[in-house]
Design a protein around this motif. Structure first.
Motif, PDB file in Angstrom:
ATOM      1  N   LEU A 131       9.344  -0.967  -6.630  1.00 12.23           N
ATOM      2  CA  LEU A 131       9.112  -1.418  -5.246  1.00 12.23           C
ATOM      3  C   LEU A 131       9.788  -0.469  -4.262  1.00 12.23           C
ATOM      4  N   GLY A 132       9.138  -0.248  -3.107  1.00  8.03           N
ATOM      5  CA  GLY A 132       9.775   0.507  -2.034  1.00  8.03           C
ATOM      6  C   GLY A 132      10.844  -0.347  -1.367  1.00  8.03           C
ATOM      7  N   PRO A 133      11.696   0.273  -0.528  1.00  9.61           N
ATOM      8  CA  PRO A 133      12.810  -0.474   0.073  1.00  9.61           C
ATOM      9  C   PRO A 133      12.354  -1.658   0.922  1.00  9.61           C
ATOM     10  N   GLU A 134      11.238  -1.515   1.647  1.00  8.88           N
ATOM     11  CA  GLU A 134      10.811  -2.631   2.520  1.00  8.88           C
ATOM     12  C   GLU A 134      10.344  -3.835   1.690  1.00  8.88           C
ATOM     13  N   CYS A 135       9.650  -3.531   0.611  1.00  7.16           N
ATOM     14  CA  CYS A 135       9.178  -4.632  -0.251  1.00  7.16           C
ATOM     15  C   CYS A 135      10.364  -5.313  -0.916  1.00  7.16           C
ATOM     16  N   ARG A 136      11.372  -4.522  -1.242  1.00  6.73           N
ATOM     17  CA  ARG A 136      12.561  -5.083  -1.899  1.00  6.73           C
ATOM     18  C   ARG A 136      13.293  -6.030  -0.932  1.00  6.73           C
ATOM     19  N   VAL A 137      13.416  -5.573   0.333  1.00  2.55           N
ATOM     20  CA  VAL A 137      14.083  -6.408   1.348  1.00  2.55           C
ATOM     21  C   VAL A 137      13.298  -7.720   1.525  1.00  2.55           C
ATOM     22  N   HIS A 138      11.975  -7.588   1.559  1.00  2.83           N
ATOM     23  CA  HIS A 138      11.122  -8.775   1.721  1.00  2.83           C
ATOM     24  C   HIS A 138      11.329  -9.745   0.556  1.00  2.83           C
ATOM     25  N   PHE A 139      11.322  -9.211  -0.644  1.00  2.00           N
ATOM     26  CA  PHE A 139      11.480 -10.069  -1.828  1.00  2.00           C
ATOM     27  C   PHE A 139      12.850 -10.757  -1.808  1.00  2.00           C
ATOM     28  N   ASP A 140      13.890  -9.980  -1.460  1.00  2.82           N
ATOM     29  CA  ASP A 140      15.242 -10.564  -1.440  1.00  2.82           C
ATOM     30  C   ASP A 140      15.326 -11.690  -0.401  1.00  2.82           C
ATOM     31  N   ALA A 141      14.630 -11.482   0.737  1.00  6.60           N
ATOM     32  CA  ALA A 141      14.657 -12.528   1.773  1.00  6.60           C
ATOM     33  C   ALA A 141      13.951 -13.788   1.276  1.00  6.60           C
ATOM     34  N   VAL A 142      12.876 -13.611   0.523  1.00  8.23           N
ATOM     35  CA  VAL A 142      12.163 -14.781  -0.014  1.00  8.23           C
ATOM     36  C   VAL A 142      13.069 -15.533  -0.987  1.00  8.23           C
ATOM     37  N   THR A 143      13.682 -14.806  -1.897  1.00  7.73           N
ATOM     38  CA  THR A 143      14.520 -15.504  -2.899  1.00  7.73           C
ATOM     39  C   THR A 143      15.734 -16.156  -2.225  1.00  7.73           C
ATOM     40  N   ALA A 144      16.294 -15.472  -1.193  1.00  3.52           N
ATOM     41  CA  ALA A 144      17.441 -16.084  -0.489  1.00  3.52           C
ATOM     42  C   ALA A 144      17.004 -17.385   0.193  1.00  3.52           C
ATOM     43  N   GLY A 145      15.831 -17.354   0.836  1.00  4.87           N
ATOM     44  CA  GLY A 145      15.322 -18.553   1.525  1.00  4.87           C
ATOM     45  C   GLY A 145      15.087 -19.698   0.541  1.00  4.87           C
TER      46      GLY A 145
ATOM     47  N   ALA B  25       0.827  -1.220   0.000  1.00  4.83           N
ATOM     48  CA  ALA B  25       0.000   0.000   0.000  1.00  4.83           C
ATOM     49  C   ALA B  25       0.856   1.262   0.000  1.00  4.83           C
ATOM     50  N   LYS B  26       2.128   1.126   0.463  1.00  6.60           N
ATOM     51  CA  LYS B  26       2.983   2.330   0.498  1.00  6.60           C
ATOM     52  C   LYS B  26       3.558   2.639  -0.882  1.00  6.60           C
ATOM     53  N   CYS B  27       4.095   1.621  -1.559  1.00  5.45           N
ATOM     54  CA  CYS B  27       4.796   1.917  -2.816  1.00  5.45           C
ATOM     55  C   CYS B  27       3.908   1.809  -4.059  1.00  5.45           C
ATOM     56  N   ARG B  28       2.787   1.140  -3.954  1.00  2.00           N
ATOM     57  CA  ARG B  28       2.021   0.904  -5.173  1.00  2.00           C
ATOM     58  C   ARG B  28       1.359   2.161  -5.758  1.00  2.00           C
ATOM     59  N   PRO B  29       0.826   3.086  -4.934  1.00  2.00           N
ATOM     60  CA  PRO B  29       0.158   4.248  -5.516  1.00  2.00           C
ATOM     61  C   PRO B  29       1.061   5.039  -6.477  1.00  2.00           C
ATOM     62  N   GLU B  30       2.343   5.175  -6.122  1.00  3.00           N
ATOM     63  CA  GLU B  30       3.281   5.896  -6.998  1.00  3.00           C
ATOM     64  C   GLU B  30       3.397   5.167  -8.335  1.00  3.00           C
ATOM     65  N   TYR B  31       3.542   3.829  -8.244  1.00  2.00           N
ATOM     66  CA  TYR B  31       3.677   3.023  -9.459  1.00  2.00           C
ATOM     67  C   TYR B  31       2.425   3.145 -10.317  1.00  2.00           C
ATOM     68  N   VAL B  32       1.254   3.103  -9.679  1.00  2.00           N
ATOM     69  CA  VAL B  32      -0.005   3.165 -10.439  1.00  2.00           C
ATOM     70  C   VAL B  32      -0.077   4.467 -11.242  1.00  2.00           C
ATOM     71  N   LYS B  33       0.448   5.540 -10.647  1.00  2.00           N
ATOM     72  CA  LYS B  33       0.459   6.825 -11.380  1.00  2.00           C
ATOM     73  C   LYS B  33       1.310   6.699 -12.651  1.00  2.00           C
ATOM     74  N   VAL B  34       2.506   6.099 -12.495  1.00  3.53           N
ATOM     75  CA  VAL B  34       3.421   5.932 -13.633  1.00  3.53           C
ATOM     76  C   VAL B  34       2.780   5.035 -14.688  1.00  3.53           C
ATOM     77  N   LEU B  35       2.145   3.965 -14.224  1.00  3.48           N
ATOM     78  CA  LEU B  35       1.506   3.012 -15.143  1.00  3.48           C
ATOM     79  C   LEU B  35       0.370   3.698 -15.905  1.00  3.48           C
ATOM     80  N   ARG B  36      -0.415   4.480 -15.186  1.00  3.41           N
ATOM     81  CA  ARG B  36      -1.560   5.131 -15.831  1.00  3.41           C
ATOM     82  C   ARG B  36      -1.077   6.087 -16.928  1.00  3.41           C
TER      83      ARG B  36
END
Ligand code: HAM
Length: 464
Positions: A251-265, A192-203
């Motif tokens: 992606l915002g920094p927190e989502c990026r960290v989350h994704f990296d942790a998933v791929t590392a796991g 919810a934090k990073c997506r609104p910015e992206y949606v603007k760019v996408l639109r």
């Protein structure tokens, strides 16, 4: 006409047959099908294995209704998705509430979690379900209007360890079913934090190209641009693939960290994932991780299962903030993949054909008194978990033996007047043809020495 009849879409004239016309057999509704005994043994094994694997990861079963208020799906799956706009079976319940046959079960599980305050039970809730879902899609192989899912949801933790453990479990399950040719597709769709910015760019990007796109994409540009990625119109695909920005790059920094942790796991566990930036999945509730597993054994409908994280869904449905992660397997497709993979291994296309579970004892009775004795013996053997077939009608010995053979029965027990008088029944080993007289009380033990233990034998038998 009574008030009830006025409200009913069903007219009594619909049941009055025109006697001049031949009676037409009634067929199953388009897109639904009967699963016959020749198939259901595979389904049972797929389900039993799922329950077994889910239990080892400490998931518990939840059963929710097939009917839900329509608003549940409009709010969670999203009012602009294909599922909600085109595919739901929705009806007004006799003029009262709008109801929908569930198109998926994540929303139902979260509703139940909130309704029963499961969040008060402390810790993480790990729930699974099996059952039918309904979507009015164009039927084809692997795509039905009533289909079945095996799904699981973890509620109460945003740790990437959840995502990794669930994916590990899915790999273990598919491996146990013997499916080899499958691929994990992985993405992150932000939060919810990073997506609104992206949606603007996408639109903005969409505004430049929407004139060349289908009517749905044009509408979604204004209402919900992310849903453009669900478009299946052939002509739109090159635009979607080359002209639009990917959410992953925003992606915002927190989502990026989350994704990296998933791929590392996943790497640590030796699980290979194909990064797929277009994978936003056709439901609005997803945040961060989204994934699908596809199988080469299937045709066009090659997605065996899909899932992801949905950290804001509980709040959207009026519950407390509760992160969530889950998946649903399309069981119809899973069964196809299992059959396909067995065929390629030369195993005949079924986990265990119906004759993989042969009748253990076929009881042949001749006469009224013999039926009484046969019924008693059948009941006692069944209590011990034996698979017993007892004919309902009096049948000549030769014909009954033929049926026992056809059923692949391991033993036949024959009871007639003579056997009753001697208090010894004939027990025939159908594979060797050897026949012995055995006292009724000894038959169970006699069979035990020659067959594997019955399902009900040992600990926890319900019948004791
Ligand atoms: P879904 O991707 O809509 O996700 O469905 C999951 C799986 O159900 C698909 O991968 C597919 O195998 C099967 N499926 C869907 N539609 C049909 C159909 N018409 N005929 C046969 N199989 C079908 C969900 O339903 C989410 N609730 C998954 C989830 C759980 N996400 C988080 N938790």
């Amino acid at each position: 006409m009574s008030r009830n009849e006025q409200n009913s879409p069903f007219k009594s004239s619909q049941v009055q047959n025109d006697v001049t016309k031949p009676i037409q057999p009634i067929r199953a509704v388009k897109g639904t099908r009967d699963l016959l005994p020749s198939e259901t043994s595979v389904w049972q094994q797929v389900e039993e294995e799922a329950r077994r694997v889910l239990a080892t990861y400490n998931f518990c079963e939840i059963r929710t209704p097939v009917l839900e208020p329509t608003e549940l799906f409009a709010r969670s799956v999203g009012g602009d998705t294909d599922i909600v706009t085109k595919e739901m079976y929705t009806f007004q319940d006799r003029g009262e509430e709008s109801l929908t046959l569930r198109p998926e079960a994540t929303a139902s599980v979260v509703r139940a979690y909130i309704e029963h305050s499961l969040y008060n039970e402390g810790g993480v809730q790990k729930l699974y379900y099996l059952g039918p879902m309904f979507r009015r899609e164009r039927p084809q192989k692997g795509r039905y209007r009533q289909f079945y899912q095996i799904g699981a949801e973890v509620l109460g933790s945003e740790s990437p360890a959840v995502d990794v453990e669930v994916l590990e479990m899915l790999f273990a399950y598919l491996g146990r079913l013997g499916i080899q040719d499958f691929h994990l597709l992985l993405n992150s769709v932000g939060c919810a934090k990073c997506r609104p910015e992206y949606v603007k760019v996408l639109r903005r990007a969409l505004e430049a190209v929407k004139g060349q796109m289908c009517a749905d994409c044009q509408r979604r540009t204004g209402t919900n641009p992310l849903r453009v990625f669900d478009c299946k119109v052939e002509a739109d695909q090159p635009i979607i693939n080359t002209k639009l920005p990917w959410i992953f790059d925003h992606l915002g920094p927190e989502c990026r960290v989350h994704f990296d942790a998933v791929t590392a796991g996943l790497n640590e566990r030796g699980i290979r994932a194909d990064f797929t930036p277009r994978l936003v999945r056709g439901l609005d509730y997803y945040t961060r991780t989204t994934f699908e597993i596809t199988s080469g054994a299937l045709g066009a409908q090659n997605s065996v299962l899909g899932g992801g994280r949905y950290d804001g869904l509980s709040e959207i449905l009026g519950g407390p903030p509760t992160p969530g992660f889950g998946f649903a397997i399309g069981e119809d497709r899973l069964v196809l993949a299992v059959q396909q993979s067995l065929l390629s291994q030369g195993a005949g296309g079924q986990v265990a054909p119906p004759d993989g579970q042969p009748v253990e004892v076929y009881i042949i009775w001749m006469g009224h008194d013999a039926l009484k004795a046969a019924t008693e013996l059948a009941r006692s053997l069944r209590t011990q978990g034996r698979r017993v077939e007892l004919p309902y009608d009096l049948t000549k010995l030769k014909k009954a033996m033929g049926i026992a053979n056809k059923l692949n029965a391991r033993f036949a027990v024959i009871i007639g007047d003579q056997e009753l008088a001697n208090a010894r029944y004939q027990v025939k080993d159908m594979s060797t043809g050897q026949q012995e007289e055995v006292e009724p009380d000894r038959i169970a033990g006699y069979l035990r020495d020659r067959l594997a233990p019955g399902e009900g034998e040992g600990v926890g038998s319900l019948s004791r």
